[in-house]
Design an enzyme around this catalytic site. Structure first.
Site, mmCIF file in Angstrom:
data_model
loop_
_atom_site.group_PDB
_atom_site.id
_atom_site.type_symbol
_atom_site.label_atom_id
_atom_site.label_comp_id
_atom_site.label_asym_id
_atom_site.label_seq_id
_atom_site.Cartn_x
_atom_site.Cartn_y
_atom_site.Cartn_z
ATOM 1 N N CYS A 1 0.814 -1.222 0.000
ATOM 2 C CA CYS A 1 0.000 0.000 0.000
ATOM 3 C C CYS A 1 0.848 1.273 0.000
ATOM 4 C CB CYS A 1 -0.963 -0.011 1.186
ATOM 5 S SG CYS A 1 -0.224 -0.519 2.738
ATOM 6 N N HIS B 1 -2.579 6.168 5.098
ATOM 7 C CA HIS B 1 -1.132 6.143 5.313
ATOM 8 C C HIS B 1 -0.529 7.471 4.866
ATOM 9 C CE1 HIS B 1 -1.557 2.087 6.346
ATOM 10 N NE2 HIS B 1 -1.000 1.480 5.316
#
Length: 325
Positions: A128, A233
């Protein structure tokens, strides 16, 4: 365009749930969708306005699928995908199982979608953090020839799965801590197993995957940190280009890059809460080092369950469909 028979492995997990939502939101051409998981136990999952029964994951149950998304981890990938691909099923894998294999393309469609021509039935979707970094760094490397990047990540708890997210929620409500280190109100400077040099598994993955996706690209030094945020994130990135550059030029390059949204001005930036639910990679805090312009900083934020996982897998499948696979 005909409808595809699609199976989602790991349908009860966070990424599987996001992928099922994406199939509905993006109007992917499906004629049938199977939601599969280990130990289904009569559960149901949502796909837009529909409810799907969760089926036990078995080879017989997956036979004849046109397309399989694996959101269930490495063990499921290794157990099911090679035989499915051998039987003609297209497989998009979100696990770590095939990311390092030279015969399996590791793809971010905005960055290296041309690699899909070389698939043999399985396409790997990267980590990711690698995805959001590569989407931002690829256009900069093409234009400026990046030599080196130094990355510090601030990764949400959802990246560790549903159990970790539920643990954070319990700890936030002041329940006793059952993890080795408390998640709520804390920062965990280690994601994955540490090697003898003190590098974590997550740090090694990000650096290695960036090298695969950006051939001839910058060397990457990474520090990966888990923070008590549910979704999203963040990365602080120091970039060293081959030539001096202004912050305005960096903004111009990123403003034209597919999949990137650039915050206005040098001080603008996004937070994880603001990007949750977005499929874009958001870049802000673009600033050079003093007057020399020998390097510059970026603040890069993305929804790890969407572009960092489910959306990238769906974009891979959409590109395969567009090419007539």
């Amino acid at each position: 365009m005909h409808g595809y028979r699609v199976a989602v492995l790991g349908a009860t997990g966070l990424v599987g749930s996001a992928l099922l939502a994406g199939l509905s939101e993006r109007d992917f051409p499906v004629s049938e969708v199977i939601a599969a998981a280990s130990g289904s136990g009569g559960r149901w999952v949502r796909m837009g306005e529909r409810s799907l029964p969760v089926q036990q994951c078995t080879p017989a149950g997956l036979a004849g699928m046109d397309l399989v998304f694996n959101c269930a981890g490495r063990a499921a990938a290794e157990a099911y995908l090679p035989s499915l691909a051998g039987a003609g099923t297209l497989c998009v894998d979100k696990s770590t199982a095939f990311r390092a294999r030279c015969d399996v393309p590791l793809v971010i469609p905005e960055v290296n979608g041309d690699q899909l021509r070389h698939h043999c039935g399985i396409v790997a979707s990267p980590n990711c953090v690698t995805i959001q970094l590569a989407v931002a760094l690829a256009p900069l490397h093409r234009a400026l020839g990046l030599r080196r990047v130094v990355v510090s990540t601030y990764q949400s708890i959802s990246g560790a799965g549903r159990e970790a997210l539920e643990l954070l929620q319990r700890e936030t409500e002041a329940s006793p801590c059952s993890a080795p280190r408390r998640l709520a109100g804390n920062v965990i400077a280690g994601i994955g197993d540490m090697d003898s040099n003190g590098h974590s598994g997550e740090e090694r993955k990000i650096a290695a995957e960036l090298q695969r996706i950006l051939p001839g690209g910058p060397a990457a030094a990474v520090t990966a940190v888990r923070v008590p945020v549910e979704i999203g994130h963040c990365t602080a990135v120091w970039c060293e280009p081959s030539t001096s550059v202004t912050a305005e030029r960096v903004r111009e390059i990123l403003a034209e890059a597919p999949g990137v949204t650039v915050a206005s001005g040098g001080a603008g930036y996004c937070t994880p809460r603001e990007v949750a639910g977005s499929d874009e990679v958001h870049v802000g805090r673009i600033r050079t080092d003093g007057e020399a312009g020998e390097g510059f900083w970026l603040w890069v934020v993305s929804d790890n369950l969407r572009k960092g996982a489910a959306t990238n897998a769906l974009q891979i499948a959409e590109e395969l469909v567009r090419c007539g696979e």
